[in-house]
Design an enzyme around this catalytic site. Structure first.
Site, short mmCIF file in Angstrom:
data_model
loop_
_atom_site.label_atom_id
_atom_site.label_comp_id
_atom_site.label_asym_id
_atom_site.label_seq_id
_atom_site.Cartn_x
_atom_site.Cartn_y
_atom_site.Cartn_z
N MET A 49 0.55 -1.11 -0.06
CA MET A 49 0.16 -0.30 -0.01
C MET A 49 1.07 0.80 0.03
O MET A 49 0.62 2.34 0.56
CB MET A 49 -1.60 -0.05 1.55
CG MET A 49 -1.78 -1.07 1.14
SD MET A 49 -3.62 -0.49 1.96
CE MET A 49 -2.49 -0.87 3.50
N GLY A 50 1.71 1.06 -0.38
CA GLY A 50 2.85 2.01 -0.42
C GLY A 50 3.69 3.00 0.83
O GLY A 50 3.62 1.68 2.26
N LEU A 52 7.08 3.39 1.46
CA LEU A 52 7.75 1.60 1.39
C LEU A 52 8.37 2.67 2.34
O LEU A 52 9.38 2.82 2.50
CB LEU A 52 8.18 1.29 0.06
CG LEU A 52 7.49 1.81 -0.70
CD1 LEU A 52 8.17 1.20 -1.84
CD2 LEU A 52 6.52 0.45 -0.94
N HIS A 53 8.91 1.37 3.67
CA HIS A 53 9.90 1.18 4.47
C HIS A 53 11.00 -0.06 3.97
O HIS A 53 10.67 -0.60 2.99
CB HIS A 53 9.46 1.07 6.07
CG HIS A 53 8.80 0.46 6.38
ND1 HIS A 53 8.24 -1.25 6.12
CD2 HIS A 53 7.18 -0.05 6.50
CE1 HIS A 53 8.03 -1.96 6.76
NE2 HIS A 53 6.74 -0.94 6.78
N HIS A 56 9.35 -3.42 3.62
CA HIS A 56 9.05 -3.74 1.66
C HIS A 56 9.98 -4.07 1.18
O HIS A 56 10.33 -4.90 0.13
CB HIS A 56 8.18 -2.38 1.45
CG HIS A 56 6.93 -1.84 2.20
ND1 HIS A 56 7.19 -0.96 3.25
CD2 HIS A 56 5.87 -2.80 2.03
CE1 HIS A 56 5.80 -0.30 3.06
NE2 HIS A 56 4.69 -2.09 3.23
N GLN A 80 -10.20 -2.78 2.55
CA GLN A 80 -9.21 -3.88 3.93
C GLN A 80 -10.08 -3.20 4.42
O GLN A 80 -9.19 -3.19 5.73
CB GLN A 80 -8.41 -4.47 3.29
CG GLN A 80 -7.35 -3.19 3.10
CD GLN A 80 -6.21 -3.58 2.04
OE1 GLN A 80 -5.91 -4.17 1.27
NE2 GLN A 80 -5.09 -3.97 3.09
N ASP A 172 2.84 -9.24 9.16
CA ASP A 172 1.35 -9.51 8.43
C ASP A 172 0.82 -10.81 8.58
O ASP A 172 0.16 -11.88 7.00
CB ASP A 172 0.94 -8.83 7.82
CG ASP A 172 1.21 -7.17 7.89
OD1 ASP A 172 0.37 -7.33 8.54
OD2 ASP A 172 2.27 -6.63 6.52
N SER A 208 4.02 0.83 8.50
CA SER A 208 4.15 2.46 8.08
C SER A 208 3.57 3.10 8.61
O SER A 208 3.32 4.83 9.63
CB SER A 208 2.51 2.26 6.42
OG SER A 208 3.56 1.72 5.54
N ARG A 209 1.83 2.24 10.01
CA ARG A 209 1.70 3.10 11.62
C ARG A 209 2.20 3.48 12.12
O ARG A 209 1.98 4.37 13.29
CB ARG A 209 0.52 1.97 11.63
CG ARG A 209 -0.36 1.86 10.41
CD ARG A 209 -1.44 0.53 10.71
NE ARG A 209 -2.82 1.13 9.93
CZ ARG A 209 -2.99 0.19 8.97
NH1 ARG A 209 -2.78 -1.05 9.11
NH2 ARG A 209 -4.46 0.54 8.50
O1 PAF Z 1 -0.01 -6.24 3.46
C1 PAF Z 1 -0.90 -4.75 2.48
O2 PAF Z 1 0.41 -3.70 2.64
C2 PAF Z 1 -1.68 -4.95 1.91
O3 PAF Z 1 -3.02 -5.72 2.78
C3 PAF Z 1 -1.80 -5.91 0.49
C4 PAF Z 1 -1.56 -6.96 0.91
C5 PAF Z 1 -1.01 -4.68 -0.43
C6 PAF Z 1 -2.81 -5.65 -0.26
O4 PAF Z 1 -3.61 -4.33 -0.30
#
Ligand code: PAF
Length: 303
Positions: A49-50, A52-53, A56, A80, A172, A208-209
């Site tokens: 979801m961008g 990026l750290h 990622h 989501q 996750d 990111s949070r």
């Molecule tokens: O892990 C995430 O960033 C999101 O849940 C994903 C897998 C990109 C789906 O939107």
């Protein structure tokens, strides 16, 4: 009229020192990937979801060990997020993300669609992928619909990119299991590869949070990993029964000023309740600090 799901590729697939090319529509994406496949390249997908750290970027590096071409999708998926969740404030940092990807020097193609291009009839109307059971426990219990939103967007990305391999982070953990299950149940022809959680020196998992935490909360946040670590060690030593350890973890988090959502010890493979015979376990927790919800986990093997 829905917007056409088409936009041309702005540049050819990159040579590694240039900024990665960005495509925003299905037609551009397919055209670029057709060319890559014609050259015999395997395709890896890293959905994000961008914002990026290093976590990622580690997944992108892992993807590069499995394929010649890496598609990084950057899309904050409204499907989501619950109505009172942080969709609106979720950090969107496309230019910084492109720079970070460029610095990797890997053959990356970025797929960054707008919401109305990705869901031309609106996200509410999208057909959905329900991964029963697994989606309703742990994070799914307090975020109803979340994993349906994740499974739906990920399957849509799989259909668009048709990757040989897709890479997800083990931070996750439940998301990873939901996706593995969906791929197995629906015979999706993709290998799912998982990457390790990347942490700050004090143990906090990158997310990111984390940017939402103020200085005091940031200090408190370290107790999430510390608590999981202590539980994992106690579990390996066989110190106490599982439910006792879970309660201990809950109390530790509360003592540190977090509001636990769950602290749970589960089987790795299906996140079912862990029995005495189960060897491969995972200790998971979710907790709130103010308005920020953090998750983390530690996998362990008991002999
Ligand atoms: O892990 C995430 O960033 C999101 O849940 C994903 C897998 C990109 C789906 O939107």
């Amino acid at each position: 009229m829905p917007m056409p799901f088409v936009k041309p590729v702005s540049r050819p697939l990159n040579t590694v020192s240039e900024a990665p090319p960005v495509v925003t529509g299905a037609a551009g994406l397919r055209a670029s990937l057709r060319a890559a496949r014609a050259r015999g390249e395997r395709i890896a997908l890293v959905p994000t979801m961008g914002n990026l750290h290093r976590g990622h970027l580690q997944l992108v590096r892992l993807a590069a060990t499995r394929a010649e071409r890496i598609v990084v999708s950057i899309f904050v998926n409204p499907l989501q997020f619950g109505p009172s969740e942080d969709f609106a404030r979720y950090p969107r940092t496309l230019q910084a993300d492109l720079k970070a990807l460029q610095e990797l020097g890997l053959p990356v193609l970025v797929f960054a669609p707008e919401t109305d291009v990705f869901y031309p009839d609106g996200p509410e109307l999208a057909s959905r992928v329900e991964v029963g059971g697994l989606s309703e426990i742990l994070c799914g219990a307090s975020r109803p619909g979340h994993f349906t939103g994740v499974a739906t967007v990920v399957l849509k990305l799989f259909n668009l990119v048709q990757p040989d391999v897709a890479v997800f982070g083990r931070k996750d953990y439940q998301q990873l299991q939901v996706i593995r299950r969906m791929v197995r149940d629906l015979d999706v022809p993709v290998d799912i590869v998982s990457g390790e959680t990347v942490r700050e020196p004090d143990g906090l998992a990158l997310s990111s949070r984390n940017a939402f935490l103020d200085a005091g909360q940031r200090r408190q946040a370290t107790s999430l990993h510390a608590t999981l670590q202590a539980l994992a060690e106690a579990l390996v030593r066989g110190d106490a029964a599982i439910d006792e350890l879970e309660q201990r973890g809950w109390r530790e988090l509360e003592k540190a000023g977090l509001q636990p959502d769950y602290v749970s010890i589960r089987r790795q493979r299906d996140l079912g309740g862990a029995g005495t015979a189960d060897r491969e376990l995972v200790v998971l927790a979710a907790a709130r600090l103010g308005t920020t919800r953090l998750i983390d986990n530690i996998e362990i093997r008991r002999d």
